[in-house]
Design a protein around this motif. Sequence first.
Motif, PDB file in Angstrom:
ATOM      1  N   GLY A  37       0.789  -1.226   0.000  1.00 23.07           N
ATOM      2  CA  GLY A  37       0.000   0.000   0.000  1.00 23.07           C
ATOM      3  C   GLY A  37       0.823   1.279   0.000  1.00 23.07           C
ATOM      4  N   GLN A  38       2.124   1.157   0.118  1.00 23.86           N
ATOM      5  CA  GLN A  38       2.975   2.343   0.154  1.00 23.86           C
ATOM      6  C   GLN A  38       3.119   2.943  -1.252  1.00 23.86           C
ATOM      7  OE1 GLN A  38       6.808   1.686   2.014  1.00 23.86           O
ATOM      8  NE2 GLN A  38       7.736   3.433   0.936  1.00 23.86           N
ATOM      9  N   PRO A  39       2.910   4.277  -1.394  1.00 26.55           N
ATOM     10  CA  PRO A  39       3.124   4.893  -2.706  1.00 26.55           C
ATOM     11  C   PRO A  39       4.578   4.705  -3.155  1.00 26.55           C
ATOM     12  CG  PRO A  39       1.901   6.373  -1.279  1.00 26.55           C
ATOM     13  CD  PRO A  39       2.385   5.230  -0.415  1.00 26.55           C
ATOM     14  N   VAL A  40       4.774   4.235  -4.383  1.00 26.25           N
ATOM     15  CA  VAL A  40       6.136   3.984  -4.870  1.00 26.25           C
ATOM     16  C   VAL A  40       6.473   4.829  -6.093  1.00 26.25           C
ATOM     17  CG1 VAL A  40       6.369   1.660  -3.912  1.00 26.25           C
ATOM     18  CG2 VAL A  40       5.330   1.960  -6.177  1.00 26.25           C
ATOM     19  N   ALA A  41       5.425   5.324  -6.799  1.00 26.98           N
ATOM     20  CA  ALA A  41       5.694   6.093  -8.015  1.00 26.98           C
ATOM     21  C   ALA A  41       4.428   6.829  -8.443  1.00 26.98           C
ATOM     22  CB  ALA A  41       6.144   5.158  -9.134  1.00 26.98           C
ATOM     23  N   GLN A  42       4.608   7.711  -9.436  1.00 23.48           N
ATOM     24  CA  GLN A  42       3.463   8.314 -10.110  1.00 23.48           C
ATOM     25  C   GLN A  42       3.466   7.802 -11.539  1.00 23.48           C
ATOM     26  OE1 GLN A  42       3.991  12.521  -9.776  1.00 23.48           O
ATOM     27  NE2 GLN A  42       2.980  12.646  -7.771  1.00 23.48           N
ATOM     28  N   SER A  43       2.309   7.398 -12.038  1.00 23.00           N
ATOM     29  CA  SER A  43       2.251   6.892 -13.412  1.00 23.00           C
ATOM     30  C   SER A  43       2.461   8.051 -14.376  1.00 23.00           C
ATOM     31  CB  SER A  43       0.918   6.205 -13.678  1.00 23.00           C
ATOM     32  OG  SER A  43      -0.109   7.164 -13.816  1.00 23.00           O
ATOM     33  N   GLY A  44       2.836   7.709 -15.600  1.00 21.88           N
ATOM     34  CA  GLY A  44       3.134   8.767 -16.563  1.00 21.88           C
ATOM     35  C   GLY A  44       2.979   8.276 -17.978  1.00 21.88           C
ATOM     36  N   ASN A  45       3.804   8.802 -18.844  1.00 15.85           N
ATOM     37  CA  ASN A  45       3.718   8.509 -20.274  1.00 15.85           C
ATOM     38  C   ASN A  45       5.132   8.509 -20.865  1.00 15.85           C
ATOM     39  OD1 ASN A  45       2.504   8.069 -22.769  1.00 15.85           O
ATOM     40  ND2 ASN A  45       2.225  10.247 -23.170  1.00 15.85           N
ATOM     41  N   THR A  46       6.099   8.060 -20.059  1.00 17.86           N
ATOM     42  CA  THR A  46       7.495   8.119 -20.488  1.00 17.86           C
ATOM     43  C   THR A  46       7.860   6.898 -21.328  1.00 17.86           C
ATOM     44  OG1 THR A  46       8.206   7.048 -18.435  1.00 17.86           O
ATOM     45  CG2 THR A  46       8.217   9.461 -18.467  1.00 17.86           C
ATOM     46  N   GLY A  47       8.936   6.996 -22.089  1.00 12.40           N
ATOM     47  CA  GLY A  47       9.378   5.896 -22.945  1.00 12.40           C
ATOM     48  C   GLY A  47       8.502   5.774 -24.169  1.00 12.40           C
TER      49      GLY A  47
END
Length: 437
Positions: free
Chosen positions: A359-369
């Motif tokens: 449940g720990q936040p690990v990242a923010q989603s995006g549109n990279t690559g």
Amino acid sequence: MLKRFLAHHRFSGLLLGLSGTLALALLLFWMGSKPQEEEPYLPSDSEIMAALEATDFHNSLIPPLTPPPDWDRYTLQPGDRLSHLWQQKWHLPISTLYQLLDQEGSSHLNRIHPGQHIEWLASRDGQLLALRIWRTRAEGVEWQREDEGFSFNELTTQREVRLLRLEGTLDGVLSNSLSEMPEIAGQEGAIAAALDRHLPLRRDARDGDRFSLLIEQEWLSDDPTPYSTRLLAFDYQGDRMQIRAARHLDDGRFYTPDGVSLIPPFDRIPLTRRYRISSNFNLNRLHPITGRTSPHHGTDFATPTGTTVVSPADGRVVRGRTHSFGGKYLVIDHGQGYITRYLHLRRFLVNQGESVKRGQPVAQSGNTGRSTGPHLHYELHINGRPVDAMRVELPSVESLEGESLDDFLQHSEKLFSGLDNQLHLDKLAQLLPNQHE
Ligand SMILES: [Zn+2]
């Protein structure tokens, strides 16, 4: 070393002289019988990059983190349904089961019963290569993948199960400490890899730590090396970790003497709320333009850029990197062969090497690559194979309960007695459920 080389060399020469079917049979047998001798495979950054450059990132983004295919085994339990086991527990494509049910030998699949022993070999991308069903210790049937479909054969062999108790003190890496034990010559790598799957050895192992292992080996007549080697229980007493655990018959997972799971419970999705799935896991996806099989090894969620990604289970961040195809990507190791990956992220909220909680936040989603729009590509790998994280059976409990706990306590008590040298191993072998008769 020279002896091994010669053995392989002779083997290759023999292969050339045989017809296709027999050659494949021998090859599959050889793959199943020769244990891995290296440390668990961890690709270098340059290898990962080479793999990424060579393939569409949706194919196999990063090479498997575990050794090449080995035989998996299962003993049928009362109430088991083959179709359920096939998909949910063994992670094999259901279409392959239908294919086998439609050809010679299907009656053996329709007549399975509790106590019967099943073995299968799957490729790294989860396709079935071979399947064996044993009626007795010496008799069984086998299907092997060929160019078109599967061949079917009756098997006759003589097998013997032996138990081994290994005790040692860590000196350098585990496989070094094991290499001094003649009774497991050539198998130290496989045994070290098995233990590595259950313990954070790379992080917490220290010279001088003491361990004992209970190992089961299966031997076929006329074969000088064991057909298979399996860890049944272990006790590890070290500076930084003290863990004692045994394998549970029901699910093959390891639990402490009280029935506490060594693998943490898993959430189905790595997000705090549901998002539309824009592309499902699909091993047989066809590429719309080339028409070739182009598997999708993950699940795509249509998440707006900046959506919080959370860890579905406790674990440790083993990679947080950037790549031109995968963009910013994160890899979390949850232990016992469970690894998750996250692609096209906007930013990381954790660092490589950091331990994370469910449940720990690990990242923010995006549109990279290389990405056609904002989304999260999420992968779950079990024992080095990508599986459908939306459908696969996930570890859900911290501890065993009820009947399953009773079964485990009863079974593990014997294993621990053997591990602690309070029960002679020949006696223990007689007490364990016989998997072939
Ligand atoms: Zn994807």
